[in-house]
Design a protein around this motif. Structure first.
Motif, PDB file in Angstrom:
ATOM      1  N   PHE A 171       0.804  -1.219   0.000  1.00 20.04           N
ATOM      2  CA  PHE A 171       0.000   0.000   0.000  1.00 20.04           C
ATOM      3  C   PHE A 171       0.840   1.273   0.000  1.00 20.04           C
ATOM      4  O   PHE A 171       0.316   2.360   0.178  1.00 20.04           O
ATOM      5  N   ALA A 172       2.142   1.160  -0.203  1.00 20.12           N
ATOM      6  CA  ALA A 172       3.022   2.330  -0.210  1.00 20.12           C
ATOM      7  C   ALA A 172       2.644   3.261  -1.360  1.00 20.12           C
ATOM      8  O   ALA A 172       2.283   2.806  -2.444  1.00 20.12           O
ATOM      9  N   PRO A 173       2.715   4.570  -1.132  1.00 22.08           N
ATOM     10  CA  PRO A 173       2.416   5.511  -2.216  1.00 22.08           C
ATOM     11  C   PRO A 173       3.415   5.361  -3.358  1.00 22.08           C
ATOM     12  O   PRO A 173       4.600   5.181  -3.132  1.00 22.08           O
ATOM     13  N   HIS A 174       2.913   5.424  -4.582  1.00 19.60           N
ATOM     14  CA  HIS A 174       3.771   5.248  -5.751  1.00 19.60           C
ATOM     15  C   HIS A 174       4.164   6.572  -6.392  1.00 19.60           C
ATOM     16  O   HIS A 174       5.151   6.655  -7.097  1.00 19.60           O
ATOM     17  N   ASP A 175       3.379   7.609  -6.161  1.00 18.57           N
ATOM     18  CA  ASP A 175       3.642   8.920  -6.754  1.00 18.57           C
ATOM     19  C   ASP A 175       3.961   9.900  -5.639  1.00 18.57           C
ATOM     20  O   ASP A 175       3.105  10.197  -4.797  1.00 18.57           O
ATOM     21  N   ALA A 176       5.174  10.400  -5.602  1.00 18.75           N
ATOM     22  CA  ALA A 176       5.619  11.293  -4.522  1.00 18.75           C
ATOM     23  C   ALA A 176       4.867  12.623  -4.514  1.00 18.75           C
ATOM     24  O   ALA A 176       4.824  13.295  -3.494  1.00 18.75           O
ATOM     25  N   ASP A 177       4.270  13.013  -5.633  1.00 14.09           N
ATOM     26  CA  ASP A 177       3.559  14.286  -5.711  1.00 14.09           C
ATOM     27  C   ASP A 177       2.061  14.148  -5.455  1.00 14.09           C
ATOM     28  O   ASP A 177       1.339  15.141  -5.462  1.00 14.09           O
ATOM     29  N   ALA A 178       1.593  12.938  -5.235  1.00 13.94           N
ATOM     30  CA  ALA A 178       0.164  12.701  -5.026  1.00 13.94           C
ATOM     31  C   ALA A 178      -0.165  12.684  -3.534  1.00 13.94           C
ATOM     32  O   ALA A 178       0.711  12.767  -2.681  1.00 13.94           O
ATOM     33  N   PRO A 218     -10.351   8.029  12.515  1.00 10.43           N
ATOM     34  CA  PRO A 218      -9.894   9.351  12.960  1.00 10.43           C
ATOM     35  C   PRO A 218      -8.386   9.527  13.098  1.00 10.43           C
ATOM     36  O   PRO A 218      -7.906  10.646  13.161  1.00 10.43           O
ATOM     37  N   PHE A 219      -7.630   8.465  13.103  1.00 11.10           N
ATOM     38  CA  PHE A 219      -6.176   8.573  13.234  1.00 11.10           C
ATOM     39  C   PHE A 219      -5.466   8.468  11.883  1.00 11.10           C
ATOM     40  O   PHE A 219      -4.254   8.346  11.815  1.00 11.10           O
ATOM     41  N   ILE A 220      -6.219   8.565  10.793  1.00 11.31           N
ATOM     42  CA  ILE A 220      -5.668   8.551   9.438  1.00 11.31           C
ATOM     43  C   ILE A 220      -5.989   9.897   8.780  1.00 11.31           C
ATOM     44  O   ILE A 220      -7.137  10.328   8.757  1.00 11.31           O
ATOM     45  N   VAL A 221      -4.952  10.556   8.270  1.00 13.40           N
ATOM     46  CA  VAL A 221      -5.124  11.865   7.645  1.00 13.40           C
ATOM     47  C   VAL A 221      -4.604  11.787   6.206  1.00 13.40           C
ATOM     48  O   VAL A 221      -3.504  11.298   5.968  1.00 13.40           O
ATOM     49  N   ILE A 222      -5.401  12.273   5.267  1.00 13.31           N
ATOM     50  CA  ILE A 222      -4.992  12.326   3.867  1.00 13.31           C
ATOM     51  C   ILE A 222      -4.414  13.717   3.618  1.00 13.31           C
ATOM     52  O   ILE A 222      -5.075  14.726   3.885  1.00 13.31           O
ATOM     53  N   VAL A 223      -3.187  13.756   3.117  1.00  6.65           N
ATOM     54  CA  VAL A 223      -2.497  15.035   2.918  1.00  6.65           C
ATOM     55  C   VAL A 223      -1.848  15.100   1.544  1.00  6.65           C
ATOM     56  O   VAL A 223      -1.639  14.081   0.893  1.00  6.65           O
ATOM     57  N   ASP A 229      -0.841   4.684   0.200  1.00  7.37           N
ATOM     58  CA  ASP A 229      -1.605   5.189  -0.936  1.00  7.37           C
ATOM     59  C   ASP A 229      -3.066   5.284  -0.490  1.00  7.37           C
ATOM     60  O   ASP A 229      -3.671   4.273  -0.132  1.00  7.37           O
ATOM     61  N   PRO A 230      -3.663   6.466  -0.479  1.00 12.38           N
ATOM     62  CA  PRO A 230      -5.028   6.597   0.038  1.00 12.38           C
ATOM     63  C   PRO A 230      -6.071   5.845  -0.775  1.00 12.38           C
ATOM     64  O   PRO A 230      -7.073   5.397  -0.224  1.00 12.38           O
ATOM     65  N   GLN A 231      -5.863   5.667  -2.062  1.00 10.31           N
ATOM     66  CA  GLN A 231      -6.841   4.921  -2.859  1.00 10.31           C
ATOM     67  C   GLN A 231      -6.813   3.440  -2.508  1.00 10.31           C
ATOM     68  O   GLN A 231      -7.853   2.798  -2.433  1.00 10.31           O
ATOM     69  N   ALA A 232      -5.633   2.892  -2.304  1.00 12.38           N
ATOM     70  CA  ALA A 232      -5.535   1.488  -1.911  1.00 12.38           C
ATOM     71  C   ALA A 232      -6.095   1.294  -0.505  1.00 12.38           C
ATOM     72  O   ALA A 232      -6.787   0.314  -0.229  1.00 12.38           O
ATOM     73  N   LEU A 233      -5.820   2.243   0.374  1.00 13.01           N
ATOM     74  CA  LEU A 233      -6.314   2.158   1.739  1.00 13.01           C
ATOM     75  C   LEU A 233      -7.834   2.245   1.782  1.00 13.01           C
ATOM     76  O   LEU A 233      -8.484   1.542   2.549  1.00 13.01           O
TER      77      LEU A 233
END
Length: 94
Positions: free
Chosen positions: A14-21, A54-59, A80-84
């Motif tokens: 689930f690691a983010p793949h795009d550093a700018d996203a 509540p302990f997950i923040v999308i930034v 990655d918020p979409q996978a999560l």
């Protein structure tokens, strides 16, 4: 050992793949939503919304060293918020 392996595999999958996203920053479950929001923003990001819990923040990170700064502030995972979103309960739309 099995639990640690499961967490490691999940973090990689689930690691983010795009550093700018957008990134889902996960704090310990006992972290209040206010604390999670403040920590995520202070590390150098614009807050988009809360995740499914509540302990997950999308930034949207605004600094190249955001991941390290967030971890220094207590973040456990950067996902990655979409996978999560596929794995967490969310709103139902009709």
């Amino acid at each position: 050992m099995a639990g640690a392996s499961l967490l490691a595999i999940g973090a990689i999958a689930f690691a983010p793949h795009d550093a700018d996203a957008a990134v889902a920053v996960v704090y310990a479950p006992w972290t209040s939503s206010r604390d999670a929001l403040v920590r995520a923003a202070e590390a150098g990001a614009r807050v988009v919304r809360f995740g499914g819990l509540p302990f997950i923040v999308i930034v949207l990170p605004e600094r190249p060293d955001y991941a390290q700064r967030a971890r220094d502030g207590g973040a456990l995972l950067m996902l990655d918020p979409q996978a999560l979103a596929a794995c967490l309960p969310g709103e139902t739309r009709s």
